[in-house]
Design an enzyme around this catalytic site. Sequence first.
Site, PDB file in Angstrom:
ATOM      1  N   LYS A 107      -8.175  -2.756   1.622  1.00  0.00           N
ATOM      2  CA  LYS A 107      -8.043  -1.846   2.757  1.00  0.00           C
ATOM      3  C   LYS A 107      -8.856  -0.573   2.558  1.00  0.00           C
ATOM      4  O   LYS A 107      -9.218   0.084   3.532  1.00  0.00           O
ATOM      5  CB  LYS A 107      -6.570  -1.502   3.012  1.00  0.00           C
ATOM      6  CG  LYS A 107      -5.756  -2.694   3.537  1.00  0.00           C
ATOM      7  CD  LYS A 107      -6.326  -3.296   4.820  1.00  0.00           C
ATOM      8  CE  LYS A 107      -5.364  -4.290   5.460  1.00  0.00           C
ATOM      9  NZ  LYS A 107      -5.974  -5.088   6.535  1.00  0.00           N
ATOM     10  N   LYS A 164      -0.682 -13.153  14.798  1.00  0.00           N
ATOM     11  CA  LYS A 164      -2.140 -13.108  14.690  1.00  0.00           C
ATOM     12  C   LYS A 164      -2.708 -14.302  13.909  1.00  0.00           C
ATOM     13  O   LYS A 164      -3.617 -14.984  14.364  1.00  0.00           O
ATOM     14  CB  LYS A 164      -2.498 -11.793  13.978  1.00  0.00           C
ATOM     15  CG  LYS A 164      -3.899 -11.312  14.132  1.00  0.00           C
ATOM     16  CD  LYS A 164      -4.038  -9.838  13.719  1.00  0.00           C
ATOM     17  CE  LYS A 164      -3.495  -9.550  12.349  1.00  0.00           C
ATOM     18  NZ  LYS A 164      -4.349  -9.046  11.342  1.00  0.00           N
ATOM     19  N   THR A 165      -2.135 -14.541  12.723  1.00  0.00           N
ATOM     20  CA  THR A 165      -2.634 -15.638  11.882  1.00  0.00           C
ATOM     21  C   THR A 165      -2.261 -16.994  12.487  1.00  0.00           C
ATOM     22  O   THR A 165      -3.081 -17.898  12.581  1.00  0.00           O
ATOM     23  CB  THR A 165      -2.063 -15.508  10.451  1.00  0.00           C
ATOM     24  OG1 THR A 165      -2.410 -14.214   9.953  1.00  0.00           O
ATOM     25  CG2 THR A 165      -2.647 -16.555   9.522  1.00  0.00           C
ATOM     26  N   ARG A 218       0.843  -1.187   0.000  1.00  0.00           N
ATOM     27  CA  ARG A 218       0.000   0.000   0.000  1.00  0.00           C
ATOM     28  C   ARG A 218       0.879   1.238   0.000  1.00  0.00           C
ATOM     29  O   ARG A 218       2.011   1.212   0.462  1.00  0.00           O
ATOM     30  CB  ARG A 218      -0.899   0.026   1.238  1.00  0.00           C
ATOM     31  CG  ARG A 218      -2.058  -0.947   1.194  1.00  0.00           C
ATOM     32  CD  ARG A 218      -2.874  -0.869   2.463  1.00  0.00           C
ATOM     33  NE  ARG A 218      -2.020  -0.979   3.649  1.00  0.00           N
ATOM     34  CZ  ARG A 218      -1.602   0.055   4.369  1.00  0.00           C
ATOM     35  NH1 ARG A 218      -1.957   1.284   4.072  1.00  0.00           N
ATOM     36  NH2 ARG A 218      -0.810  -0.136   5.409  1.00  0.00           N
ATOM     37  N   ASP A 253      -8.489 -11.274   9.620  1.00  0.00           N
ATOM     38  CA  ASP A 253      -7.984  -9.910   9.472  1.00  0.00           C
ATOM     39  C   ASP A 253      -8.949  -8.779   9.841  1.00  0.00           C
ATOM     40  O   ASP A 253      -8.530  -7.789  10.417  1.00  0.00           O
ATOM     41  CB  ASP A 253      -7.510  -9.702   8.030  1.00  0.00           C
ATOM     42  CG  ASP A 253      -6.574  -8.498   7.892  1.00  0.00           C
ATOM     43  OD1 ASP A 253      -5.707  -8.324   8.764  1.00  0.00           O
ATOM     44  OD2 ASP A 253      -6.714  -7.742   6.922  1.00  0.00           O
ATOM     45  N   HIS A 258      -9.301  -4.611  13.462  1.00  0.00           N
ATOM     46  CA  HIS A 258      -8.260  -5.229  12.644  1.00  0.00           C
ATOM     47  C   HIS A 258      -7.713  -6.403  13.454  1.00  0.00           C
ATOM     48  O   HIS A 258      -6.802  -6.249  14.247  1.00  0.00           O
ATOM     49  CB  HIS A 258      -7.173  -4.188  12.360  1.00  0.00           C
ATOM     50  CG  HIS A 258      -6.110  -4.665  11.427  1.00  0.00           C
ATOM     51  ND1 HIS A 258      -4.818  -4.222  11.488  1.00  0.00           N
ATOM     52  CD2 HIS A 258      -6.159  -5.546  10.400  1.00  0.00           C
ATOM     53  CE1 HIS A 258      -4.104  -4.821  10.541  1.00  0.00           C
ATOM     54  NE2 HIS A 258      -4.895  -5.620   9.869  1.00  0.00           N
ATOM     55  N   ARG A 275       2.694 -12.076  -1.008  1.00  0.00           N
ATOM     56  CA  ARG A 275       1.362 -12.368  -0.459  1.00  0.00           C
ATOM     57  C   ARG A 275       0.646 -13.440  -1.250  1.00  0.00           C
ATOM     58  O   ARG A 275       0.970 -13.703  -2.403  1.00  0.00           O
ATOM     59  CB  ARG A 275       0.493 -11.109  -0.506  1.00  0.00           C
ATOM     60  CG  ARG A 275       1.017  -9.983   0.353  1.00  0.00           C
ATOM     61  CD  ARG A 275      -0.031  -9.520   1.311  1.00  0.00           C
ATOM     62  NE  ARG A 275       0.501  -8.617   2.310  1.00  0.00           N
ATOM     63  CZ  ARG A 275      -0.012  -8.517   3.523  1.00  0.00           C
ATOM     64  NH1 ARG A 275      -1.027  -9.266   3.889  1.00  0.00           N
ATOM     65  NH2 ARG A 275       0.493  -7.663   4.386  1.00  0.00           N
ATOM     66  N   SER A 332       1.758  -6.783  12.209  1.00  0.00           N
ATOM     67  CA  SER A 332       2.469  -7.769  11.409  1.00  0.00           C
ATOM     68  C   SER A 332       3.602  -8.432  12.193  1.00  0.00           C
ATOM     69  O   SER A 332       4.360  -7.733  12.871  1.00  0.00           O
ATOM     70  CB  SER A 332       3.069  -7.019  10.223  1.00  0.00           C
ATOM     71  OG  SER A 332       2.909  -7.783   9.099  1.00  0.00           O
TER      72      SER A 332
END
Length: 541
Positions: A200, A242-243, A58, A257, A220, A322, A238
């Site tokens: 996003k 989290k994942t 981004r 997410d 988020h 990604r 990041s």
Amino acid sequence: MKATTTKNPSLEQYGLKNVTVNWNLSPEELQKITVDKGMGKETANGTLAINTGKFTGRSPQDRFLVKDDYTADKVWWGKTNKAISPENFDKLENEVVKYLSGKEIYARDGYVCADPEFRTNIRTITELPWSNMFVYNMFLRPSTKELENFKEDWLILCAPGYECPDPKAFGIRQGNFSILNFTKKIALVGGSAYTGEMKKGIFSALNMILPIEKNVLPMHCSANVGKYGDTAIFFGLSGTGKTTLSADPNRKLIGDDEHGWTADNTIFNFEGGCYAKVIDLTEEKEPDIFRAIKPGAILENVVFKDNGEPDYMDSSITQNTRVSYPIHHIDNIQETLYANNPKNIFFLTCDAFGVLPPVSKLTPGQAAYHFISGYTAKVAGTEAGITEPVPSFSACFGEPFMPLHPTVYGEMLSKKMTEAGVNVWLINTGWTAGPYGVGSRIKLKYTRAMITAILNGDLDDVDYEQNFIFGLYMPKYCPGVPSELLDPMNTWLQKGAYVGKAIHLAHSFHLNFEKFAQQASERIIEGGPLIDEHHHLHEHF
């Protein structure tokens, strides 16, 4: 090439002239077109791989919100939320529409927000076939019947090939832009093919609309639900886990997410897919993501080995490699993508200073404080000779996507956790026994044991002690975890070095929080570390 026989609406209503439109094509069709046009290739197992070109992430400097009656008094204007005038938006929209006219383009109807009460219809018009396939993967997919009378709430116009020739004249910084117009309900993306701009962009729109209009807290975060219907929420920037930590064989994944928390305590996924980092991916470390990379998924900016296999270790195009895939590529998911009864919230932080406890229980004030702070520490191992970690703060663990003032989200979270009787935990997935370069990373098996213990209620009745610098409540016992790990000071050889480093980090928290202090309540401010700006510990010591 039409995927459905329904009569598709004309795009002339958006000013698009003489376009050849491919409506709601299947992922297989879009993949074939992408490969046939030389815009992508297939990996050894048939997964589409594309390059996003100049932008591999981004571009936060080039993100704007139209400043008008809807946004002027509500948005937290500043470096995150930059303003553009309605006039300049209209001029840019006309330019993009002119650019797309006469071309072959791809249109898709989908929606976001899995809870039917909050469903938001999105029509997306893209210049590139694989951008359209990304939208198929990431948004929720309507049935054929639902497509028949589809009316969009928001429109995305995505034209990576259009670069603004005179940015200054349009009130933007350079040729690319990502703009939200809340009055026209349009997300306009130009000059960048990075697919995350569309995802996003819509997330940012929901982060504005849901709290103001629907009393829903947008988050988020990832979320999962246990077999007794208890829901857990994982916030973290990041690299904090989290994942990894929300993928639990004993629990069903709601999403990884973006979620909303309703007044009725439903937690719902905004999306219908996952957009995961794949740098250094192995089947052993991230089995769910690894196995989801099959036909239907899209790899972005990944480098290949000679045999056509992706080389996930190679970051020569970008660190931000990604994959996007529809959520049904993962086995263990909650079918509806929503669940009730939030019981535990985890704030994940990777503290490379090694001073935060590996697990602590937060009061409502502390929860709001740490949520608004959004702390993690980056390991600065990229330049020779730099070994000192760098603190990193991102408000609400998602500052780039939050149009409102962070205290709005912080107060909402604090109120909801109190009303729903939710426990909030700060989990340090970073260092122990010293900072990066001295100590070691806390073992994943210990972090998993802490989370399992919390989800099983094993930490409800243990004794806690307060960390004298951060004020956090640390359990004295946790099944499956060596007790000496639970108080970070115990793990350091030099206790004085621990105190020095901890005060240094506490000071960073205070400095960062100064910009929110005016809007924050007393209770939230008191949730911060127990030192004042002169490095003095309060009488707790």
